[in-house]
Design a protein around this motif. Sequence first.
Motif, PDB file in Angstrom:
ATOM      1  N   ALA A  58       0.839  -1.203   0.000  1.00 27.19           N
ATOM      2  CA  ALA A  58       0.000   0.000   0.000  1.00 27.19           C
ATOM      3  C   ALA A  58       0.872   1.251   0.000  1.00 27.19           C
ATOM      4  CB  ALA A  58      -0.898  -0.002   1.223  1.00 27.19           C
ATOM      5  N   LEU A  59       0.310   2.338  -0.508  1.00 33.00           N
ATOM      6  CA  LEU A  59       1.036   3.596  -0.601  1.00 33.00           C
ATOM      7  C   LEU A  59       0.043   4.746  -0.473  1.00 33.00           C
ATOM      8  CD1 LEU A  59       3.910   4.856  -1.924  1.00 33.00           C
ATOM      9  CD2 LEU A  59       2.309   5.289  -3.746  1.00 33.00           C
ATOM     10  N   ASN A  60       0.374   5.731   0.343  1.00 30.57           N
ATOM     11  CA  ASN A  60      -0.452   6.927   0.472  1.00 30.57           C
ATOM     12  C   ASN A  60       0.273   8.065  -0.236  1.00 30.57           C
ATOM     13  OD1 ASN A  60      -2.331   8.825   1.248  1.00 30.57           O
ATOM     14  ND2 ASN A  60      -1.503   9.064   3.297  1.00 30.57           N
ATOM     15  N   MET A  61      -0.202   8.445  -1.424  1.00 28.70           N
ATOM     16  CA  MET A  61       0.427   9.504  -2.208  1.00 28.70           C
ATOM     17  C   MET A  61       0.082  10.849  -1.589  1.00 28.70           C
ATOM     18  SD  MET A  61       2.326  10.097  -4.917  1.00 28.70           S
ATOM     19  CE  MET A  61       2.166   8.669  -5.963  1.00 28.70           C
ATOM     20  N   ARG A  62       1.099  11.634  -1.263  1.00 31.39           N
ATOM     21  CA  ARG A  62       0.910  12.946  -0.643  1.00 31.39           C
ATOM     22  C   ARG A  62       0.950  14.068  -1.672  1.00 31.39           C
ATOM     23  NH1 ARG A  62      -0.907  12.717   4.524  1.00 31.39           N
ATOM     24  NH2 ARG A  62       0.160  11.090   5.648  1.00 31.39           N
ATOM     25  N   LYS A  63       1.921  13.988  -2.582  1.00 25.46           N
ATOM     26  CA  LYS A  63       2.141  15.079  -3.540  1.00 25.46           C
ATOM     27  C   LYS A  63       2.873  14.520  -4.752  1.00 25.46           C
ATOM     28  CE  LYS A  63       4.450  19.594  -3.582  1.00 25.46           C
ATOM     29  NZ  LYS A  63       5.235  20.530  -2.751  1.00 25.46           N
ATOM     30  N   CYS A  64       2.606  15.076  -5.915  1.00 25.33           N
ATOM     31  CA  CYS A  64       3.280  14.636  -7.140  1.00 25.33           C
ATOM     32  C   CYS A  64       3.524  15.859  -8.020  1.00 25.33           C
ATOM     33  CB  CYS A  64       2.417  13.610  -7.865  1.00 25.33           C
ATOM     34  SG  CYS A  64       3.163  12.984  -9.374  1.00 25.33           S
ATOM     35  N   ILE A  65       4.751  16.008  -8.496  1.00 29.93           N
ATOM     36  CA  ILE A  65       5.094  17.108  -9.398  1.00 29.93           C
ATOM     37  C   ILE A  65       5.755  16.518 -10.638  1.00 29.93           C
ATOM     38  CG2 ILE A  65       6.475  19.188  -9.735  1.00 29.93           C
ATOM     39  CD1 ILE A  65       6.252  19.732  -6.761  1.00 29.93           C
ATOM     40  N   VAL A  66       5.259  16.915 -11.805  1.00 27.85           N
ATOM     41  CA  VAL A  66       5.849  16.510 -13.079  1.00 27.85           C
ATOM     42  C   VAL A  66       6.734  17.665 -13.548  1.00 27.85           C
ATOM     43  CG1 VAL A  66       5.386  15.819 -15.454  1.00 27.85           C
ATOM     44  CG2 VAL A  66       3.828  15.117 -13.634  1.00 27.85           C
ATOM     45  N   HIS A  67       7.991  17.359 -13.859  1.00 25.20           N
ATOM     46  CA  HIS A  67       8.942  18.357 -14.346  1.00 25.20           C
ATOM     47  C   HIS A  67       9.103  18.153 -15.846  1.00 25.20           C
ATOM     48  CE1 HIS A  67      10.438  19.536 -10.300  1.00 25.20           C
ATOM     49  NE2 HIS A  67      10.010  18.317 -10.002  1.00 25.20           N
ATOM     50  N   PHE A  68       9.012  19.244 -16.605  1.00 23.50           N
ATOM     51  CA  PHE A  68       9.127  19.181 -18.056  1.00 23.50           C
ATOM     52  C   PHE A  68      10.507  19.646 -18.502  1.00 23.50           C
ATOM     53  CE2 PHE A  68       4.616  19.951 -17.067  1.00 23.50           C
ATOM     54  CZ  PHE A  68       4.090  18.782 -17.581  1.00 23.50           C
ATOM     55  N   GLU A  69      10.911  19.232 -19.700  1.00 27.73           N
ATOM     56  CA  GLU A  69      12.251  19.541 -20.198  1.00 27.73           C
ATOM     57  C   GLU A  69      12.462  21.034 -20.409  1.00 27.73           C
ATOM     58  OE1 GLU A  69      13.291  20.625 -23.514  1.00 27.73           O
ATOM     59  OE2 GLU A  69      11.222  20.835 -24.113  1.00 27.73           O
ATOM     60  N   ASN A  70      11.403  21.808 -20.565  1.00 28.44           N
ATOM     61  CA  ASN A  70      11.551  23.254 -20.771  1.00 28.44           C
ATOM     62  C   ASN A  70      11.628  24.022 -19.455  1.00 28.44           C
ATOM     63  OD1 ASN A  70       8.948  23.226 -19.790  1.00 28.44           O
ATOM     64  ND2 ASN A  70       8.025  24.192 -21.588  1.00 28.44           N
ATOM     65  N   GLY A  71      11.708  23.300 -18.321  1.00 19.69           N
ATOM     66  CA  GLY A  71      11.816  23.938 -17.018  1.00 19.69           C
ATOM     67  C   GLY A  71      10.475  24.124 -16.312  1.00 19.69           C
ATOM     68  N   GLY A  72       9.377  23.891 -16.997  1.00 18.45           N
ATOM     69  CA  GLY A  72       8.057  24.032 -16.396  1.00 18.45           C
ATOM     70  C   GLY A  72       7.744  22.869 -15.461  1.00 18.45           C
ATOM     71  N   LYS A  73       6.756  23.095 -14.599  1.00 20.20           N
ATOM     72  CA  LYS A  73       6.326  22.069 -13.651  1.00 20.20           C
ATOM     73  C   LYS A  73       4.807  22.037 -13.609  1.00 20.20           C
ATOM     74  CE  LYS A  73      10.040  23.102 -10.406  1.00 20.20           C
ATOM     75  NZ  LYS A  73      10.325  23.554  -9.035  1.00 20.20           N
ATOM     76  N   GLN A  74       4.275  20.892 -13.243  1.00 21.32           N
ATOM     77  CA  GLN A  74       2.843  20.757 -13.012  1.00 21.32           C
ATOM     78  C   GLN A  74       2.637  19.922 -11.763  1.00 21.32           C
ATOM     79  OE1 GLN A  74       0.460  19.331 -16.299  1.00 21.32           O
ATOM     80  NE2 GLN A  74      -1.244  18.822 -14.959  1.00 21.32           N
ATOM     81  N   GLU A  75       2.033  20.531 -10.747  1.00 15.74           N
ATOM     82  CA  GLU A  75       1.701  19.776  -9.548  1.00 15.74           C
ATOM     83  C   GLU A  75       0.386  19.066  -9.797  1.00 15.74           C
ATOM     84  OE1 GLU A  75       1.117  20.166  -4.744  1.00 15.74           O
ATOM     85  OE2 GLU A  75       2.163  21.757  -5.837  1.00 15.74           O
ATOM     86  N   ILE A  76       0.362  17.782  -9.500  1.00 13.20           N
ATOM     87  CA  ILE A  76      -0.820  16.959  -9.744  1.00 13.20           C
ATOM     88  C   ILE A  76      -1.515  16.687  -8.420  1.00 13.20           C
ATOM     89  CG2 ILE A  76      -1.617  14.710 -10.544  1.00 13.20           C
ATOM     90  CD1 ILE A  76       0.797  14.685 -12.430  1.00 13.20           C
TER      91      ILE A  76
END
Length: 132
Positions: free
Chosen positions: A65-83
């Motif tokens: 089991a796993l409790n996901m707290r936070k997830c951030i995707v980092h893009f090659e152009n330096g941008g980020k998206q918090e999911i």
Amino acid sequence: MKKMIVILALMVPMFMLGMADVNAQGRWEFLGKRAVNYGLDRDVIPVTWRDGAFDGLKFEVKGGALNMRKCIVHFENGGKQEIELRHNFGKGSDSRIVDLRGNNRLVEKVEFWYDTNNRARNKAVIFVYGRH
């Protein structure tokens, strides 16, 4: 003969809808996996740019089991998206499909924070998939 025509007339739209759904889902590619530690921790799954551009991600947890707290995707152009993926994953469960803003983005890495409360002592393994 009329019954046959009616049946065919009903089946063709159903077939077409089914095909549209398959195409809308895109092609999924395995991006990486990580066996997680016990307790509260953070991990990164690197993604090589040669894997291509993605418009969505999906997460699957196996083994524990796993409790996901936070997830951030980092893009090659330096941008980020918090999911917003706050979710308690049971053994063998998966996430919803997460759409990436901007569509067809080159992903550099997926960073996630989690905790485990695993009485069975089986480490959870998180798998990440990208949709083309």
